[in-house]
Design a protein around this motif. Structure first.
Motif, PDB file in Angstrom:
ATOM      1  N   TRP A 581       4.876 101.036 130.733  1.00 40.74           N
ATOM      2  CA  TRP A 581       5.065 102.342 131.356  1.00 40.74           C
ATOM      3  C   TRP A 581       6.558 102.622 131.520  1.00 40.74           C
ATOM      4  O   TRP A 581       7.352 101.707 131.771  1.00 40.74           O
ATOM      5  N   GLU A 582       6.912 103.895 131.410  1.00 37.67           N
ATOM      6  CA  GLU A 582       8.284 104.282 131.725  1.00 37.67           C
ATOM      7  C   GLU A 582       8.519 104.086 133.221  1.00 37.67           C
ATOM      8  O   GLU A 582       7.579 104.065 134.028  1.00 37.67           O
ATOM      9  N   TRP A 583       9.784 103.959 133.597  1.00 39.69           N
ATOM     10  CA  TRP A 583      10.124 103.598 134.965  1.00 39.69           C
ATOM     11  C   TRP A 583       9.562 104.545 136.035  1.00 39.69           C
ATOM     12  O   TRP A 583       9.031 104.072 137.043  1.00 39.69           O
ATOM     13  N   PRO A 584       9.655 105.897 135.906  1.00 43.44           N
ATOM     14  CA  PRO A 584       9.109 106.753 136.989  1.00 43.44           C
ATOM     15  C   PRO A 584       7.642 106.476 137.285  1.00 43.44           C
ATOM     16  O   PRO A 584       7.235 106.409 138.445  1.00 43.44           O
ATOM     17  N   ARG A 585       6.858 106.314 136.234  1.00 44.48           N
ATOM     18  CA  ARG A 585       5.435 106.051 136.448  1.00 44.48           C
ATOM     19  C   ARG A 585       5.229 104.673 137.066  1.00 44.48           C
ATOM     20  O   ARG A 585       4.419 104.509 137.995  1.00 44.48           O
ATOM     21  N   LEU A 586       5.951 103.671 136.559  1.00 40.25           N
ATOM     22  CA  LEU A 586       5.808 102.323 137.100  1.00 40.25           C
ATOM     23  C   LEU A 586       6.292 102.249 138.546  1.00 40.25           C
ATOM     24  O   LEU A 586       5.690 101.565 139.381  1.00 40.25           O
ATOM     25  N   GLU A 587       7.372 102.981 138.861  1.00 42.10           N
ATOM     26  CA  GLU A 587       7.894 102.953 140.224  1.00 42.10           C
ATOM     27  C   GLU A 587       6.872 103.506 141.210  1.00 42.10           C
ATOM     28  O   GLU A 587       6.672 102.934 142.303  1.00 42.10           O
ATOM     29  N   ALA A 588       6.205 104.601 140.833  1.00 45.01           N
ATOM     30  CA  ALA A 588       5.174 105.169 141.709  1.00 45.01           C
ATOM     31  C   ALA A 588       4.021 104.175 141.889  1.00 45.01           C
ATOM     32  O   ALA A 588       3.468 104.030 142.990  1.00 45.01           O
ATOM     33  N   TYR A 589       3.666 103.499 140.819  1.00 44.04           N
ATOM     34  CA  TYR A 589       2.601 102.504 140.895  1.00 44.04           C
ATOM     35  C   TYR A 589       3.004 101.348 141.816  1.00 44.04           C
ATOM     36  O   TYR A 589       2.210 100.899 142.660  1.00 44.04           O
ATOM     37  N   LEU A 590       4.229 100.879 141.703  1.00 47.23           N
ATOM     38  CA  LEU A 590       4.691  99.763 142.527  1.00 47.23           C
ATOM     39  C   LEU A 590       4.740 100.147 144.004  1.00 47.23           C
ATOM     40  O   LEU A 590       4.503  99.299 144.880  1.00 47.23           O
ATOM     41  N   ASP A 591       5.022 101.426 144.295  1.00 46.10           N
ATOM     42  CA  ASP A 591       4.995 101.877 145.685  1.00 46.10           C
ATOM     43  C   ASP A 591       3.595 101.700 146.279  1.00 46.10           C
ATOM     44  O   ASP A 591       3.425 101.240 147.415  1.00 46.10           O
ATOM     45  N   ARG A 592       2.590 102.064 145.500  1.00 45.22           N
ATOM     46  CA  ARG A 592       1.215 101.922 145.984  1.00 45.22           C
ATOM     47  C   ARG A 592       0.813 100.447 146.109  1.00 45.22           C
ATOM     48  O   ARG A 592       0.135 100.055 147.062  1.00 45.22           O
ATOM     49  N   LEU A 593       1.240  99.645 145.147  1.00 46.20           N
ATOM     50  CA  LEU A 593       0.919  98.216 145.207  1.00 46.20           C
ATOM     51  C   LEU A 593       1.596  97.561 146.402  1.00 46.20           C
ATOM     52  O   LEU A 593       1.005  96.732 147.102  1.00 46.20           O
ATOM     53  N   PHE A 594       2.834  97.973 146.679  1.00 46.89           N
ATOM     54  CA  PHE A 594       3.545  97.411 147.822  1.00 46.89           C
ATOM     55  C   PHE A 594       2.842  97.760 149.132  1.00 46.89           C
ATOM     56  O   PHE A 594       2.722  96.932 150.036  1.00 46.89           O
ATOM     57  N   ARG A 606      -6.629  94.534 144.149  1.00 43.87           N
ATOM     58  CA  ARG A 606      -7.362  94.266 142.910  1.00 43.87           C
ATOM     59  C   ARG A 606      -7.518  95.540 142.094  1.00 43.87           C
ATOM     60  O   ARG A 606      -7.349  95.522 140.864  1.00 43.87           O
ATOM     61  N   ARG A 607      -7.828  96.662 142.747  1.00 45.84           N
ATOM     62  CA  ARG A 607      -7.982  97.926 142.004  1.00 45.84           C
ATOM     63  C   ARG A 607      -6.682  98.303 141.306  1.00 45.84           C
ATOM     64  O   ARG A 607      -6.675  98.750 140.163  1.00 45.84           O
ATOM     65  N   LEU A 608      -5.563  98.088 141.997  1.00 49.68           N
ATOM     66  CA  LEU A 608      -4.265  98.419 141.399  1.00 49.68           C
ATOM     67  C   LEU A 608      -3.922  97.485 140.252  1.00 49.68           C
ATOM     68  O   LEU A 608      -3.343  97.913 139.246  1.00 49.68           O
ATOM     69  N   LEU A 609      -4.250  96.218 140.383  1.00 53.39           N
ATOM     70  CA  LEU A 609      -3.999  95.288 139.282  1.00 53.39           C
ATOM     71  C   LEU A 609      -4.831  95.658 138.056  1.00 53.39           C
ATOM     72  O   LEU A 609      -4.384  95.499 136.915  1.00 53.39           O
ATOM     73  N   LEU A 610      -6.034  96.152 138.280  1.00 53.84           N
ATOM     74  CA  LEU A 610      -6.877  96.597 137.169  1.00 53.84           C
ATOM     75  C   LEU A 610      -6.359  97.892 136.546  1.00 53.84           C
ATOM     76  O   LEU A 610      -6.556  98.135 135.350  1.00 53.84           O
ATOM     77  N   GLU A 611      -5.660  98.691 137.328  1.00 58.15           N
ATOM     78  CA  GLU A 611      -5.161  99.984 136.846  1.00 58.15           C
ATOM     79  C   GLU A 611      -3.970  99.842 135.907  1.00 58.15           C
ATOM     80  O   GLU A 611      -3.795 100.639 134.978  1.00 58.15           O
ATOM     81  N   ALA A 612      -3.136  98.826 136.138  1.00 57.20           N
ATOM     82  CA  ALA A 612      -1.916  98.663 135.343  1.00 57.20           C
ATOM     83  C   ALA A 612      -2.250  98.246 133.910  1.00 57.20           C
ATOM     84  O   ALA A 612      -3.321  97.697 133.644  1.00 57.20           O
ATOM     85  N   PRO A 613      -1.340  98.501 132.958  1.00 57.95           N
ATOM     86  CA  PRO A 613      -1.575  98.130 131.550  1.00 57.95           C
ATOM     87  C   PRO A 613      -1.362  96.632 131.321  1.00 57.95           C
ATOM     88  O   PRO A 613      -0.497  96.215 130.546  1.00 57.95           O
ATOM     89  N   THR A 614      -2.140  95.831 132.033  1.00 59.92           N
ATOM     90  CA  THR A 614      -2.008  94.374 131.928  1.00 59.92           C
ATOM     91  C   THR A 614      -3.203  93.727 131.247  1.00 59.92           C
ATOM     92  O   THR A 614      -3.172  92.520 130.979  1.00 59.92           O
TER      93      THR A 614
END
Length: 655
Positions: A581-594, A606-614
């Motif tokens: 993911w580009e940084w803006p999208r990843l940064e928003a995701y990391l805010d929610r994970l934090f 767990r839901r957030l870990l499933l959402e990421a492109p991992t």
């Protein structure tokens, strides 16, 4: 008799030399008198003055020659060719003194007496010493295990000589696959073909095999071990050439077969230009410096001339240990590198920024992470905070401080992970990929590889302990496989891959062929001279117990998410094009994970870990220990209408 000899050998050196001098006086006199008797066939000349006058001249001269030759400095039990030469020279000079004394003092000693005396003196003076040596060695033989030396080359010959004088083993034969050497004798030992090991065991009581082939390739060593394994001999080896040349080990220091010999491959010589590109003359920081990979990175970096080496480690003991080890290397090898040991967590961004700015860090190797799969499964929040937000803090600190190169040490468990640890490492890769394109100050890259032999989480030390304890060896599944690489090779490849980075690169190391863990366990048992106990062999020594896969554990590990992989200039380093993911999208995701971690919201994590492109695919329910305990208490608590008090937020340390 044996006790008397042991008492003599234990005497102080001064007393033993005095005894030797007295005995030699008696032997010289006896040899001369017997020579006169044999020549003249009459006892009368033995009591004449001329006979004793000859002894007065000959004995001091003979002893003086022996002292000059260092004969009395030699230890009888270790007598060798030099001692034989000293005896011969001393006897010849002593014999030559007889005609000289006869001429000067008109003693009339027959001309044949010196020749007879010389032969008798060789037998008595030399024979007594070598007889005592033989008696001593024979007394030691009874108590030494009999061994066969595999390899009749120079190393094998040196080992045979060393062992024959030592207390540990008695070499009885050589084994070598070179046809030209077979059926010959080297150092008094016959060379046999490898197929006759069973004969040597049955006939001569051979108990183990010592491999004396320190310079052969690892592939050839594996082939030899594969041949020896079915024969049931315990196999040990001598140190490698590098250890013996540098003085770190002696040829007589027999060791257990290293697991590298079972699994490893011959490493590709490192490229000096790549090894030094990010290190020579630079300030280098290694996070997780006390860990298995981190500590080896420090050793490799130290030897390539950084101006400063900074060690960051959260474990005080781990930091102390690697600092002391590096100072020892500096002292022994003469490096001029300043080493700074820094306590700290990679989650503390302000601390990291202050360190990097204060020392003007130019290269960062980020090896700090929680890597034990079941441990992270049981401590999800800490695993995410350390592996994900610890990487984020370190990466942002590197950007703030203007660091040139940032190398993330990743893992094959980040590929299609079934566990939290692998997912957090893939998220750490995503952070570096995104930040690489978001700024131009720091060049980011990631290096992904599998298990390393001898690491803190390796099965090898555990298997060795279990074998020594009599078993059972615990394996999670009969079909579980893993990639393996030695720690030094992995560290070298990480450094070289970092030097090839353009920015955002995901490097994948060639790990060779995967290894079945159950097969590894069986090999270790058999090479210890034991037998595996199973249904086919109920009388065996060590059993293998299958305990089942642990939480989050996969049967097979992979190194690539997709098939988009390219070769590099190094034969064991590939580069992969992975989705991110580009940084803006990843940064928003990391805010929610934090926020989910801050609230200890495990379902949300767990839901957030499933959402990421991992490509995260968990194989079971959440097993975090705090989560399970909380659910247990909730299930046991009576149902009430009381309001639920929210969890107290933890201190925000990342924003």
């Amino acid at each position: 008799m044996r006790n008397l000899l042991q008492s003599l050998f234990r005497l102080p050196r001064r007393q033993k030399r005095t005894i030797q001098l007295v005995v030699d006086c008696v032997l010289i006199a006896a040899s001369f008198l017997l020579a006169m008797l044999l020549r003249l066939e009459d006892w009368a000349p033995l009591v004449e003055v001329r006979t004793w006058l000859a002894l007065v001249v000959m004995i001091p001269l003979s002893l003086a020659i022996y002292i000059r030759l260092g004969f009395y400095r030699a230890v009888i039990r270790y007598l060798g060719p030099k001692a034989i030469r000293a005896v011969v020279i001393g006897v010849v000079v002593s014999a030559l003194s007889l005609p000289l004394a006869s001429y000067l003092f008109a003693l009339g000693i027959p001309r044949s007496v010196p020749f007879i005396y010389a032969m008798l003196a060789l037998l008595t003076i030399g024979g007594v010493r070598f007889g005592l040596r033989a008696i001593y060695l024979r007394s030691q033989i009874r108590h030494k295990p009999r061994v066969v030396i595999y390899g009749a080359g120079s190393a094998g010959r040196q080992l045979a000589v060393s062992l024959s004088h030592g207390q540990e083993y008695l070499p009885i034969a050589f084994v070598d696959d070179a046809v030209s050497l077979q059926n010959t004798y080297i150092e008094g030992l016959k060379v046999y073909p490898p197929r006759q090991l069973g004969y040597l065991s049955d006939t001569y009581g051979a108990e183990r095999v010592l491999m004396a082939m320190p310079s052969v390739s690892r592939e050839r060593r594996r082939e030899i071990l594969a041949e020896l394994e079915p024969q049931g001999f315990p196999v040990q080896t001598i140190p490698g050439v590098a250890d013996m040349v540098t003085g770190r080990a002696r040829i007589s220091e027999v060791r257990d077969v290293a697991v590298e010999d079972l699994l490893g491959r011959d490493p590709v010589p490192p490229n000096p230009a790549l090894m030094e590109a990010n290190i020579r003359g630079k300030v280098v920081l290694v996070t997780g410096a006390g860990g298995s990979i981190g500590s080896e990175l420090c050793r490799q970096i130290l030897r390539h001339g950084p101006s400063r080496l900074l060690l960051l480690e959260i474990s005080e003991f781990g930091l102390y240990r690697i600092e002391q080890d590096l100072h020892r290397i500096v002292k022994e090898e003469g490096h001029e590198v300043r080493i700074e040991a820094l306590l700290g967590s990679v989650q503390h961004r302000q601390r990291l920024t202050a360190v990097m700015k204060a020392y003007a860090v130019e290269t960062v190797y980020h090896a700090a992470a929680y890597k034990h799969v079941p441990m992270v499964e049981h401590n999800v929040v800490e695993g995410v905070q350390n592996n994900v937000f610890g990487t984020l803090s370190t990466a942002r600190a590197a950007i703030d401080a203007g660091v040139e190169t940032f190398v993330l040490v990743s893992t094959d468990k980040a590929v299609r992970p079934t566990n939290v640890m692998g997912t957090t490492k893939r998220l750490a890769e995503l952070i570096c990929q995104a930040l690489a394109g978001h700024q131009n100050a720091t060049r980011f890259c990631m290096v992904r590889f599998g298990n390393v032999l001898g690491s803190s989480g390796s099965v090898v030390p555990l298997f060795r302990e279990q074998i020594q304890a009599g078993g059972p060896i615990t394996v999670t599944h009969p079909d579980i496989t893993r990639f393996f690489m030695t720690i030094p090779e992995a560290a070298q490849l990480v450094i070289q891959a970092g030097a090839m980075a353009q920015g955002g690169d995901v490097f994948v190391l060639d790990m060779g062929e995967p290894v079945r863990i159950a097969d590894l366990a069986r090999q270790m048992v058999r090479l210890s001279g034991l037998k595996v106990r199973d249904e086919r062999n109920p009388e065996g020594d060590v059993a293998i117990a299958y305990t089942g896969l642990r939480p989050g554990e996969k049967l097979y590990e992979e190194l690539l998410v997709g098939d988009n992989v390219s070769a590099t200039s190094h034969p064991r380093i590939m580069t992969a094009q992975e989705v991110f993911w580009e940084w803006p999208r990843l940064e928003a995701y990391l805010d929610r994970l934090f926020e989910a971690c801050r609230l200890f919201h495990h379902n949300g994590i767990r839901r957030l870990l499933l959402e990421a492109p991992t490509a995260y695919r968990p194989q079971g329910d959440i097993v975090d220990l705090v989560w399970l305990e909380k659910r247990r208490r909730e299930a046991e608590a009576p149902v009430t209408n009381a309001a639920v008090t929210p969890l107290r937020p933890i201190l925000e340390r990342y924003r």
